[in-house]
Write a protein that holds these residues in place. Structure first.
Motif, PDB file in Angstrom:
ATOM      1  N   GLY A  10       0.837  -1.421  -0.404  1.00 15.06           N
ATOM      2  CA  GLY A  10       0.312   0.043   0.138  1.00 15.06           C
ATOM      3  C   GLY A  10       0.612   1.274   0.313  1.00 15.06           C
ATOM      4  N   VAL A  11       1.959   0.983  -0.078  1.00 18.82           N
ATOM      5  CA  VAL A  11       2.562   2.369   0.021  1.00 18.82           C
ATOM      6  C   VAL A  11       2.460   3.031  -1.310  1.00 18.82           C
ATOM      7  N   LYS A  12       2.486   4.038  -1.480  1.00 20.31           N
ATOM      8  CA  LYS A  12       2.641   5.397  -2.762  1.00 20.31           C
ATOM      9  C   LYS A  12       4.023   4.320  -3.384  1.00 20.31           C
ATOM     10  N   PRO A  13       3.250   4.671  -5.065  1.00 20.37           N
ATOM     11  CA  PRO A  13       4.952   4.638  -5.971  1.00 20.37           C
ATOM     12  C   PRO A  13       5.860   5.270  -5.686  1.00 20.37           C
ATOM     13  N   PHE A  14       5.152   6.726  -5.218  1.00 23.04           N
ATOM     14  CA  PHE A  14       6.053   8.334  -5.764  1.00 23.04           C
ATOM     15  C   PHE A  14       7.153   7.997  -4.100  1.00 23.04           C
ATOM     16  N   LEU A  15       7.110   7.777  -2.889  1.00 21.67           N
ATOM     17  CA  LEU A  15       7.152   8.094  -1.882  1.00 21.67           C
ATOM     18  C   LEU A  15       8.020   6.722  -2.167  1.00 21.67           C
ATOM     19  N   VAL A  16       7.971   5.575  -2.858  1.00 19.46           N
ATOM     20  CA  VAL A  16       8.629   4.193  -2.931  1.00 19.46           C
ATOM     21  C   VAL A  16       9.821   4.853  -4.562  1.00 19.46           C
ATOM     22  N   ALA A  17      10.226   5.310  -5.129  1.00 17.66           N
ATOM     23  CA  ALA A  17      10.525   5.807  -6.169  1.00 17.66           C
ATOM     24  C   ALA A  17      11.817   7.199  -4.896  1.00 17.66           C
ATOM     25  N   ALA A  18      11.331   8.070  -4.071  1.00 24.80           N
ATOM     26  CA  ALA A  18      12.060   9.062  -3.675  1.00 24.80           C
ATOM     27  C   ALA A  18      12.952   8.062  -2.541  1.00 24.80           C
ATOM     28  N   ALA A  19      13.046   6.729  -1.711  1.00 31.63           N
ATOM     29  CA  ALA A  19      13.455   6.351  -0.616  1.00 31.63           C
ATOM     30  C   ALA A  19      14.108   5.776  -1.140  1.00 31.63           C
ATOM     31  N   LEU A  20      14.028   4.615  -1.662  1.00 31.33           N
ATOM     32  CA  LEU A  20      14.113   3.753  -1.957  1.00 31.33           C
ATOM     33  C   LEU A  20      15.515   3.560  -2.522  1.00 31.33           C
ATOM     34  N   ARG A  21      16.909   2.743  -1.946  1.00 29.66           N
ATOM     35  CA  ARG A  21      18.860   3.120  -2.789  1.00 29.66           C
ATOM     36  C   ARG A  21      18.268   2.239  -3.770  1.00 29.66           C
ATOM     37  N   ALA A  22      18.016   1.016  -2.784  1.00 27.37           N
ATOM     38  CA  ALA A  22      18.616  -0.790  -4.010  1.00 27.37           C
ATOM     39  C   ALA A  22      17.969  -1.250  -2.904  1.00 27.37           C
ATOM     40  N   SER A  23      17.904  -2.541  -3.961  1.00 26.55           N
ATOM     41  CA  SER A  23      17.669  -3.919  -2.921  1.00 26.55           C
ATOM     42  C   SER A  23      18.568  -4.408  -3.478  1.00 26.55           C
ATOM     43  N   LEU A  24      18.538  -5.400  -2.349  1.00 30.50           N
ATOM     44  CA  LEU A  24      19.720  -6.940  -3.295  1.00 30.50           C
ATOM     45  C   LEU A  24      19.000  -8.454  -2.498  1.00 30.50           C
ATOM     46  N   ALA A  25      19.032  -8.712  -3.660  1.00 25.57           N
ATOM     47  CA  ALA A  25      18.282  -9.971  -3.425  1.00 25.57           C
ATOM     48  C   ALA A  25      19.215 -11.055  -3.068  1.00 25.57           C
ATOM     49  N   GLN A  26      19.369 -12.118  -2.431  1.00 27.54           N
ATOM     50  CA  GLN A  26      20.542 -13.164  -1.833  1.00 27.54           C
ATOM     51  C   GLN A  26      19.893 -14.750  -1.742  1.00 27.54           C
ATOM     52  N   ARG A  27      20.873 -15.601  -1.928  1.00 24.39           N
ATOM     53  CA  ARG A  27      20.163 -17.024  -1.618  1.00 24.39           C
ATOM     54  C   ARG A  27      21.666 -17.329  -1.160  1.00 24.39           C
ATOM     55  N   LEU A  28      21.878 -18.854  -0.245  1.00 20.41           N
ATOM     56  CA  LEU A  28      22.800 -19.502   0.016  1.00 20.41           C
ATOM     57  C   LEU A  28      23.110 -20.778  -0.401  1.00 20.41           C
ATOM     58  N   VAL A  29      24.262 -20.929  -1.593  1.00 18.47           N
ATOM     59  CA  VAL A  29      24.821 -22.402  -1.801  1.00 18.47           C
ATOM     60  C   VAL A  29      25.786 -22.942  -0.772  1.00 18.47           C
ATOM     61  N   ARG A  30      26.054 -24.353  -0.871  1.00 15.30           N
ATOM     62  CA  ARG A  30      26.904 -24.744  -0.252  1.00 15.30           C
ATOM     63  C   ARG A  30      28.301 -24.243  -0.685  1.00 15.30           C
ATOM     64  N   ARG A  31      29.367 -24.264   0.122  1.00 14.00           N
ATOM     65  CA  ARG A  31      30.597 -24.638  -0.769  1.00 14.00           C
ATOM     66  C   ARG A  31      31.898 -25.462  -0.925  1.00 14.00           C
TER      67      ARG A  31
END
Length: 570
Positions: A436-457
Motif C-alpha cells: 500500500g505504499v505510494k509509488p512516488f514514496l517508493v521511488a523517492a526513498a528506495l536506494r537499492a534492493s539486494l536479493a540473495q540465496r545461499l549455496v554450499r561451499r
C-alpha cells in the motif's frame, strides 16, 4: 629389549638428561654393558615414572635427534575442521592429536615417531599429506580429552550461565535437581553435542508413528543423526527440552516458543526452541545461534569485489533505504548485521528492532519485538525515531504501517535497512506497492534492493578438479566461451565434511539499483517483470549470473546454483 627403549636411552645419555651413574642405583642397567643394553623392555616408562627422566625434555631431545618439530599442546585452541580431519576412534586408539593445517598438510602430534605403521596409517586415514610433530604423551592425552571426549570433558563444561534468557524470568535452573548422569539428560546432551560437533544450524526432533526421528540441518541440508533415541523416550526428552527452554510441559495442545542458553567448551550457545503439536506428539525444532561462528564482514559473505564496493557505497548514504530480500533461511539477517558492523562507528547512533534478536552487536541499541504487550515493529520504530538515530534497522517489513514508518524515516534524514520476502531484487518494489505504499514514496526513498540465496561451499580439504557433463553445463546455459579457463571443482568427501563434499556456505547476490531511469519506472507503477527486464538491460547481474561466476571459480557446484535459482529464467 625394545628398540624404541634403547633409542630413548641413547638419546637421554647423549643429551645429558641421564647420567650412566644413575642407572645402576636404579637397578635398571648393568653399568659394565657397552653399548648399553636394557634390563627390561619397559625401561623408558620406569625411568619416567620414577622421575629419573623428564618427559618434556626427553620428547624435545627425541625431536631434535630425528630432526622433527616439537609442539607443546597445552591449551592450544584447535578448530573443528582440524579435529574432524581424523576420526575420533582412531585418535583415541592411537593417541595422536591433529592440531592445525600448514600448506594443505595436516599437523599431527605423536608421542612415538618411530612407529612406522602408525605413520603410514595417519596419511591413509586422513586422506591428506601429514606433517608429524613430537609431543609428550601427557599433552596428547589431555588434548584428546579436551577436544574429543564429550563424556568426560564437554559434559564437565556443560553448565547454565547465570545471565537470564531473553524473555524468561529466570536463568534456567529448572531440572537442576535431577541426577547428573540420568539417562534422559545424557540423551539430550548427546543430541545437542552431536549438532554442535557437526556445525548444525538446527536440530529437528520429530515424533513419527513408529519412531522418534532426530535430524540436523547442516549447511542448509537436513540429515538424520547417526543415533536416535527410542520411541519410548520421546515424551521424556521433549519434556526435558521444554523445561530447559522455560516453557510449559503441561500444555501440549498449542505451539510454544522459548529460549535456552548453554555454556559449552568455553562458549555460550543460544537456542531458540519451538514446539508444535502433531498427530504423534510434539515436534521440537531448536535453532542454534553461536555468536563465535558469526562472521560479521562483507567479504566473508561471498560478494564479488565489484558487488561489495557497490554495496559499501550504497550503505554509506546518509539517508534512504536499502532492502535485502529472499526466502526464510537465505541469510538476510546476517547480511544486515554485516552492514551494521561495517557502519558501526562511535560517531553514529544505530538502533535496530528485531523479532527475535538473534545476535547481540556491540555498540548497537537493539530493541526486541514484544507483540503480546503491543511492542510491534511499527510501535518500536515510531519510538526509535525520537531517539535521533543515524541508522535504523527494521528486522522485517510485514505491513503497511511498518512500511510507511520506514519510508518516512528514510525521507527525513535517516538511513534505513530492512528485509522483505520476495523472490528477486526488483520484486521489492512490487511488494511495497502491494502493501500500500505510494509509488512516488517508493521511488523517492528506495536506494537499492539486494536479493540473495545461499549455496554450499566445496570442502577445501577434499576439493578436486572435475569436468562437468554436457547436461550439467546445459542446466545453467553455459556456453563454450564461458567455460574457457573455468576451474570446475567438486568435493570428494572426507571426514572434515562428513562425506558430503561441502563445508560451509556462501551467498549469491543480485543488486537492483534505483537510479534515475529506474526511479521514473517505479513512479510510473511499472510491473516487476518490466523493472527486472530493464534492470538486466542496464547491467544488473541476476542471482544465476552471480552463481555461475562462483561455479566457474571453483567455489561451488553447478547443481547447487541450479537448485536455488530454478526460477531465474533468462
Amino acid at each position: 629389549m625394545k628398540p624404541a627403549d634403547e633409542f630413548l636411552l641413547r638419546i637421554a645419555l647423549k643429551h645429558g638428561l641421564l647420567q650412566r651413574a644413575q642407572l645402576p642405583a636404579a637397578g635398571l642397567l648393568d653399568a659394565r654393558t657397552e653399548p648399553p643394553t636394557l634390563a627390561t623392555s619397559s625401561l623408558a616408562r620406569r625411568l619416567l615414572a620414577e622421575g629419573v627422566l623428564n618427559e618434556t625434555a626427553l620428547a624435545r631431545a627425541m625431536a631434535a635427534e630425528l630432526e622433527l618439530p616439537f609442539v607443546a599442546l597445552g591449551t592450544l585452541a584447535v578448530t573443528g575442521d582440524v579435529l574432524a580431519a581424523l576420526p575420533r576412534d582412531f585418535v583415541i586408539k592411537h593417541q595422536v592429536f591433529p592440531f592445525g593445517w600448514a600448506q594443505e598438510q595436516l599437523q599431527v602430534a605423536i608421542a612415538d615417531p618411530l612407529d612406522v605403521a602408525l605413520l603410514d596409517s595417519l596419511a591413509h586415514v586422513a586422506g591428506h599429506p601429514v606433517m608429524t610433530w613430537v609431543a609428550t604423551e601427557k599433552d596428547i592425552r589431555e588434548a584428546i580429552t579436551r577436544h574429543y571426549d564429550p563424556s568426560k570433558q564437554l559434559m564437565a563444561q556443560w553448565e547454565t550461565p547465570e545471565t537470564a534468557v531473553v524473555g524468561a524470568e529466570s536463568s534456567l535452573e529448572a531440572g537442576v535437581g535431577l541426577e547428573a548422569d540420568a539417562p534422559i539428560i545424557k540423551m539430550v546432551q548427546d543430541i545437542i553435542l552431536g549438532a554442535v560437533h557437526q556445525r548444525a544450524s538446527d536440530i529437528h526432533l520429530e515424533p513419527l508413528e513408529r519412531r522418534f526421528r532426530v535430524r540436523y540441518r547442516i549447511d542448509g541440508v537436513l540429515a538424520e543423526a547417526s543415533t536416535a533415541p527410542a520411541k519410548r523416550h520421546q515424551l521424556a526428552i521433549i519434556s526435558r527440552l521444554k523445561i530447559m527452554a522455560n516453557i510449559s510441559i503441561a500444555e501440549k495442545r498449542v505451539p510454544q516458543d522459548g529460549r535456552v542458553q548453554i555454556a559449552l567448551a568455553g562458549r555460550t550457545l543460544d537456542f531458540r526452541v519451538s514446539s508444535l503439536p502433531t498427530i504423534h506428539g510434539e515436534s521440537i525444532v531448536m535453532r542454534i545461534l553461536d555468536q563465535t561462528q558469526l562472521r560479521l564482514g562483507l567479504p566473508e559473505l561471498g560478494f564479488a569485489a565489484e558487488d561489495q564496493a557497490r554495496l559499501e557505497q550504497l550503505i554509506a548514504s546518509p539517508d534512504g533505504m536499502v532492502l535485502v530480500t529472499g526466502p526464510t533461511g537465505s541469510g538476510k539477517t546476517t547480511t544486515l548485521y554485516s552492514c551494521l558492523h561495517h557502519l558501526n562507528h562511535p560517531d553514529r547512533k544505530i538502533i535496530t528492532v528485531e523479532d527475535p534478536i538473534e545476535y547481540q552487536l556491540s555498540g548497537v541499541n537493539q530493541v526486541p519485538v514484544r507483540a503480546e504487550i503491543g511492542m510491534t515493529f511499527a510501535t518500536a520504530l515510531r519510538a526509535m525515531l525520537r531517539q535521533a538515530p543515524n541508522i535504523v534497522m527494521v528486522g522485517e517489513i510485514r505491513d503497511r504501517e511498518t512500511a510507511d514508518m520506514a519510508i518516512n524515516a528514510a525521507l527525513t534524514g535517516h538511513f534505513v535497512l530492512s528485509t522483505l520476502h520476495t523472490n528477486d531484487a526488483p520484486g521489492a518494489v512490487a511488494r511495497l506497492l502491494d502493501i500500500g505504499v505510494k509509488p512516488f514514496l517508493v521511488a523517492a526513498a528506495l536506494r537499492a534492493s539486494l536479493a540473495q540465496r545461499l549455496v554450499r561451499r566445496i570442502c577445501p580439504h577434499c576439493k578436486r578438479a572435475y569436468q562437468p557433463a554436457p547436461r550439467e553445463l546445459q542446466a545453467l546455459g553455459l556456453t563454450g566461451a564461458q567455460i574457457s579457463g573455468a576451474q570446475f571443482a567438486e568435493g570428494a568427501g572426507c571426514s572434515a565434511c562428513h562425506g558430503t563434499g561441502f563445508r560451509g556456505r556462501l551467498g549469491i547476490f543480485e543488486i537492483f539499483l534505483v537510479n534515475d531511469n529506474m526511479r521514473e519506472l517505479v513512479y510510473g507503477n511499472t510491473s516487476a517483470a518490466q523493472l527486472r527486464q530493464r534492470a538486466k538491460e542496464g547491467g544488473m547481474r541476476t542471482l544465476r549470473d552471480d552463481g555461475i561466476r562462483k561455479v566457474l571459480a571453483g567455489q561451488t557446484t553447478i547443481a547447487e546454483v541450479a537448485s536455488v535459482t530454478v526460477g531465474d529464467i533468462d
